[in-house]
Design a protein around this motif. Structure first.
Motif, PDB file in Angstrom:
ATOM      1  N   ILE A   6      -5.579  54.033  20.038  1.00 52.40           N
ATOM      2  CA  ILE A   6      -5.793  53.124  20.849  1.00 52.40           C
ATOM      3  C   ILE A   6      -7.136  52.789  20.954  1.00 52.40           C
ATOM      4  CG2 ILE A   6      -4.881  52.438  23.443  1.00 52.40           C
ATOM      5  CD1 ILE A   6      -2.966  51.738  21.046  1.00 52.40           C
ATOM      6  N   GLN A   7      -7.757  54.019  21.229  1.00 52.00           N
ATOM      7  CA  GLN A   7      -9.215  53.796  21.592  1.00 52.00           C
ATOM      8  C   GLN A   7      -9.961  53.037  20.151  1.00 52.00           C
ATOM      9  OE1 GLN A   7     -10.934  54.351  24.391  1.00 52.00           O
ATOM     10  NE2 GLN A   7      -8.775  55.266  25.599  1.00 52.00           N
ATOM     11  N   GLN A   8      -9.428  53.736  19.402  1.00 48.11           N
ATOM     12  CA  GLN A   8     -10.235  52.707  18.043  1.00 48.11           C
ATOM     13  C   GLN A   8     -10.100  51.456  18.210  1.00 48.11           C
ATOM     14  OE1 GLN A   8      -9.065  54.938  14.636  1.00 48.11           O
ATOM     15  NE2 GLN A   8     -10.010  54.096  13.076  1.00 48.11           N
ATOM     16  N   ALA A   9      -9.148  51.567  18.168  1.00 49.20           N
ATOM     17  CA  ALA A   9      -8.723  49.751  18.214  1.00 49.20           C
ATOM     18  C   ALA A   9      -9.375  48.996  19.207  1.00 49.20           C
ATOM     19  CB  ALA A   9      -7.343  49.529  18.449  1.00 49.20           C
ATOM     20  N   ALA A  10      -9.507  49.563  20.795  1.00 49.58           N
ATOM     21  CA  ALA A  10     -10.130  49.192  21.548  1.00 49.58           C
ATOM     22  C   ALA A  10     -11.662  49.211  21.313  1.00 49.58           C
ATOM     23  CB  ALA A  10     -10.348  50.088  23.093  1.00 49.58           C
ATOM     24  N   GLN A  11     -12.552  50.112  20.779  1.00 50.30           N
ATOM     25  CA  GLN A  11     -13.390  50.209  20.389  1.00 50.30           C
ATOM     26  C   GLN A  11     -14.219  48.761  19.223  1.00 50.30           C
ATOM     27  OE1 GLN A  11     -15.550  51.889  22.104  1.00 50.30           O
ATOM     28  NE2 GLN A  11     -17.402  51.017  21.244  1.00 50.30           N
ATOM     29  N   LEU A  13     -12.913  46.185  18.887  1.00 50.25           N
ATOM     30  CA  LEU A  13     -12.782  44.406  20.110  1.00 50.25           C
ATOM     31  C   LEU A  13     -13.971  45.285  19.825  1.00 50.25           C
ATOM     32  CD1 LEU A  13      -8.885  44.596  21.786  1.00 50.25           C
ATOM     33  CD2 LEU A  13      -9.957  43.544  19.519  1.00 50.25           C
ATOM     34  N   ARG A  14     -13.959  46.103  21.003  1.00 48.57           N
ATOM     35  CA  ARG A  14     -15.519  45.360  22.016  1.00 48.57           C
ATOM     36  C   ARG A  14     -16.519  45.108  20.976  1.00 48.57           C
ATOM     37  NH1 ARG A  14     -14.124  50.415  23.920  1.00 48.57           N
ATOM     38  NH2 ARG A  14     -12.609  50.371  25.956  1.00 48.57           N
ATOM     39  N   ALA A  15     -16.472  45.885  19.045  1.00 51.70           N
ATOM     40  CA  ALA A  15     -17.294  46.006  18.471  1.00 51.70           C
ATOM     41  C   ALA A  15     -17.524  44.072  17.435  1.00 51.70           C
ATOM     42  CB  ALA A  15     -17.895  47.130  17.272  1.00 51.70           C
ATOM     43  N   ALA A  31      -9.486  39.200  19.312  1.00 51.79           N
ATOM     44  CA  ALA A  31     -10.466  39.702  19.575  1.00 51.79           C
ATOM     45  C   ALA A  31     -10.515  39.520  21.067  1.00 51.79           C
ATOM     46  CB  ALA A  31     -11.379  38.253  18.337  1.00 51.79           C
ATOM     47  N   ASP A  32     -11.849  39.877  21.062  1.00 55.63           N
ATOM     48  CA  ASP A  32     -12.440  39.923  22.730  1.00 55.63           C
ATOM     49  C   ASP A  32     -12.706  38.388  22.542  1.00 55.63           C
ATOM     50  OD1 ASP A  32     -14.433  40.279  24.407  1.00 55.63           O
ATOM     51  OD2 ASP A  32     -15.609  41.514  23.245  1.00 55.63           O
TER      52      ASP A  32
END
Ligand code: TXA
Ligand code: MG
Length: 327
Positions: A6-11, A13-15, A31-32
């Motif tokens: 989950i953290q990897q996926a959120a990261q 999106l941030r990228a 996407a963000d």
């Protein structure tokens, strides 16, 4: 799903990357929503026209005011009752919301999904995630991770696998920008259940007339590539009679049990007899049949009751080319 993924996926999106994730309706391609280049990649991946606006997905109700203005009491009633869940509210947008998200309109579509993985991702990300269904433009929405892979595999940075989607059809979309709520796209939350909460009648958009650039209006939306036609139950028997000496390979999708022998070449798919389970199975069934090289897919028309409305809508969209009934 592990916290690490989950953290990897959120990261991701941030990228500015694209992450496909499960919701209770269908899989979304996220996407963000504040990153115009990331959002643009959604349109590129789907080959979707830029004037088709996106739904912004949020983790909780407090975030609504970050995106929408003038949220009416009626809109908040619906949010309290149906969120998290398969309902999308169209509201007046905050000035900062990107044109690429709203298709240049003054409104924004918002939804809080209830799927656990969607919730975890949205909470970990913290902001709004713009996400259409994770399919190519005009194709059927994916209800499994493997369907997303098949549609957009090489275009997506990550696909979160949450199994098959509980509801199986896209959310109900309701325009709450005026005093007269109007359903733009029917879903498994019915006009009746919304009217009950609001204590008013709800109109359903006539897309020929409605000025909003709303959902799935494209006449080829949600269509399999195999010629697909919906026919009334009575017409199925007539069809059998005309097919006896033919050798077409036809898939017949019914919910009425037929006991008589089937003509050669007809493959019968028995669907559940209640709307909820039928909706759950529909896209998966059409997607599977689309791979099996049938000359045509024929679908028995479903009942007229309100709970079947969204299914009727999607079947009507899947069967646009009546002349191709029998090749
Ligand atoms: O269940 C769903 O709604 C799924 C999941 C992923 O949340 N999403 C989905 O998105 O079906 P999409 O993009 O395939 O369909 C959303 C529809 C679009 O056809 C668009 O026309 C409509 O929502 N829409 C988005 N913003 C709108 C707006 N501001 N006014 C009117 N319609 C809008
Ligand atoms: Mg879609």
């Amino acid at each position: 799903m592990t916290e690490q993924i989950i953290q990897q996926a959120a990261q991701a999106l941030r990228a500015g990357k694209l992450v496909a994730f499960p919701t209770e309706t269908v899989y979304g391609l996220g996407a963000d929503a504040t990153n115009p280049e990331a959002v643009r990649q959604i349109f590129v991946a789907k080959k979707r026209p830029y004037d088709h606006p996106l739904i912004v997905h949020l983790a909780n109700i407090h975030q609504v005011h970050d995106w929408a203005l003038k949220v009416s009491e009626a809109a908040m009633l619906l949010a309290d009752k149906f969120w998290p869940g398969p309902l999308t509210l169209v509201l007046a947008k905050q000035p900062h919301v990107l044109d690429i998200v709203t298709g240049g309109q003054a409104s924004i579509a918002l939804r809080i999904p209830r799927h656990l993985i969607a919730q975890q991702l949205l909470q970990a990300f913290g902001g709004g995630v713009a996400a259409p269904s994770a399919n190519k433009f005009t194709h059927i929405s994916p209800t499994t991770a493997s369907a997303v892979q098949e549609e957009l595999g090489d275009k997506v940075d990550m696909i979160l696998d949450g199994g098959d989607c509980e509801v199986g059809l896209e959310s109900t979309i309701i325009d709450m920008t005026s005093d007269h709520p109007c359903i733009l796209r029917p879903g498994m939350i019915t006009a009746e259940s919304i009217a009950e909460v609001l204590g008013t009648t709800i109109s359903i958009a006539n897309h020929e007339k409605h000025t909003q650039r709303a959902p799935g209006m494209h006449h080829l939306h949600y269509a399999p590539t195999t010629a697909t036609t919906v026919i009334p139950t009575e017409a199925i028997l007539t069809l059998f009679a005309t097919l006896t000496s033919e050798t077409h390979r036809i898939a017949l999708v019914t919910y009425t049990p037929f006991t008589m022998p089937l003509p050669k070449g007809i493959h019968l798919i028995s669907m559940p007899r209640d709307a909820k389970h039928y909706a759950h199975d529909l896209y998966h069934t059409l997607r599977t049949l689309d791979h099996e090289g049938y000359a045509a897919i024929i679908v028995e028309a479903v009942p007229k009751e309100a709970e079947w409305e969204a299914i009727r809508d999607r079947l009507a969209k899947a069967s646009t080319n009546k002349e191709r009934l029998i090749p």
